[in-house]
Motif scaffolding. Sequence first.
Motif, mmCIF file in Angstrom:
data_model
loop_
_atom_site.group_PDB
_atom_site.id
_atom_site.type_symbol
_atom_site.label_atom_id
_atom_site.label_comp_id
_atom_site.label_asym_id
_atom_site.label_seq_id
_atom_site.Cartn_x
_atom_site.Cartn_y
_atom_site.Cartn_z
ATOM 1 N N ILE A 120 0.838 -1.198 0.000
ATOM 2 C CA ILE A 120 0.000 0.000 0.000
ATOM 3 C C ILE A 120 0.873 1.247 0.000
ATOM 4 N N ASN A 121 0.563 2.137 -0.925
ATOM 5 C CA ASN A 121 1.270 3.404 -1.064
ATOM 6 C C ASN A 121 0.178 4.450 -1.262
ATOM 7 N N GLU A 122 -0.218 5.113 -0.213
ATOM 8 C CA GLU A 122 -1.410 5.944 -0.201
ATOM 9 C C GLU A 122 -1.336 7.142 -1.140
ATOM 10 N N ILE A 123 -2.405 7.331 -1.875
ATOM 11 C CA ILE A 123 -2.571 8.479 -2.752
ATOM 12 C C ILE A 123 -3.376 9.516 -1.977
ATOM 13 N N THR A 124 -2.975 10.773 -2.072
ATOM 14 C CA THR A 124 -3.647 11.837 -1.329
ATOM 15 C C THR A 124 -4.438 12.751 -2.265
ATOM 16 N N LEU A 161 -10.678 9.312 -4.731
ATOM 17 C CA LEU A 161 -9.741 8.782 -3.720
ATOM 18 C C LEU A 161 -10.247 7.456 -3.154
ATOM 19 N N LYS A 162 -11.526 7.415 -2.848
ATOM 20 C CA LYS A 162 -12.116 6.198 -2.295
ATOM 21 C C LYS A 162 -12.005 5.050 -3.298
ATOM 22 N N SER A 165 -8.451 3.777 -3.574
ATOM 23 C CA SER A 165 -8.149 2.983 -2.391
ATOM 24 C C SER A 165 -8.851 1.629 -2.444
ATOM 25 N N ASN A 168 -7.080 -0.638 -4.475
ATOM 26 C CA ASN A 168 -5.684 -0.744 -4.042
ATOM 27 C C ASN A 168 -4.715 -0.269 -5.127
ATOM 28 N N GLN A 170 -1.828 1.839 -6.517
ATOM 29 C CA GLN A 170 -0.621 2.389 -5.918
ATOM 30 C C GLN A 170 -0.272 3.736 -6.551
ATOM 31 N N LYS A 171 0.438 4.557 -5.796
ATOM 32 C CA LYS A 171 0.831 5.868 -6.300
ATOM 33 C C LYS A 171 1.643 5.732 -7.589
#
Length: 191
Positions: A120-124, A161-162, A165, A168, A170-171
């Motif tokens: 997991i590499n969170e996108i903002t 964003l949802k 996520s 899944n 990745q950035k």
Amino acid sequence: MKIKEVIVVEGKNDTMKINQAVNAYTIETNGSAINKEILNQIAHAKEKRGVIIFTDPDYPGERIRRIVEGYVPGCKHAFLTQDEARDNKSKINNLGIENASIDTIKKALSQVYERELKQINEITKNDLIKYGLVGGEGSKERREKLGKNLRIGYANGKQLLKRLSMFNIQKEDLIKEMKDISMREREKNND
């Protein structure tokens, strides 16, 4: 290919097509007529085997996906683009899992597992702004292209964003796709 999870589909035709492509059990929602009993079956299946939601890439399919995810959070998701699910032989613009090729169904289901393997590499929200996906000219078109390329469907600015996520994403995948989309936009503008 054997699928451990139970696959949630809309109807009998979807089940028949899934069974041509893979060895799996399905739960049919009976289209938009999904009820509490079916939702309870899905919740039980998730507890025992896991669940993959695989609905049509249209408004009713997305509505069913949201209902199931709301009642049974944490399901896995498989997705087809509208082009992949279109019945090109019919005069009616019919979209559905039952119209997809067996190879396309296998690919969509295998991508569920590929996403799981990635860290997991969170996108903002700042990433979405940076790449022109929200709050700017052409952002809707970029979201449409991104949704098609990533096989996650269209999402408005608030839901993107949802959706990223949920699938899944990745950035690094977002960056790669946005570079490709930007390059195509520049090429189109230069023509």
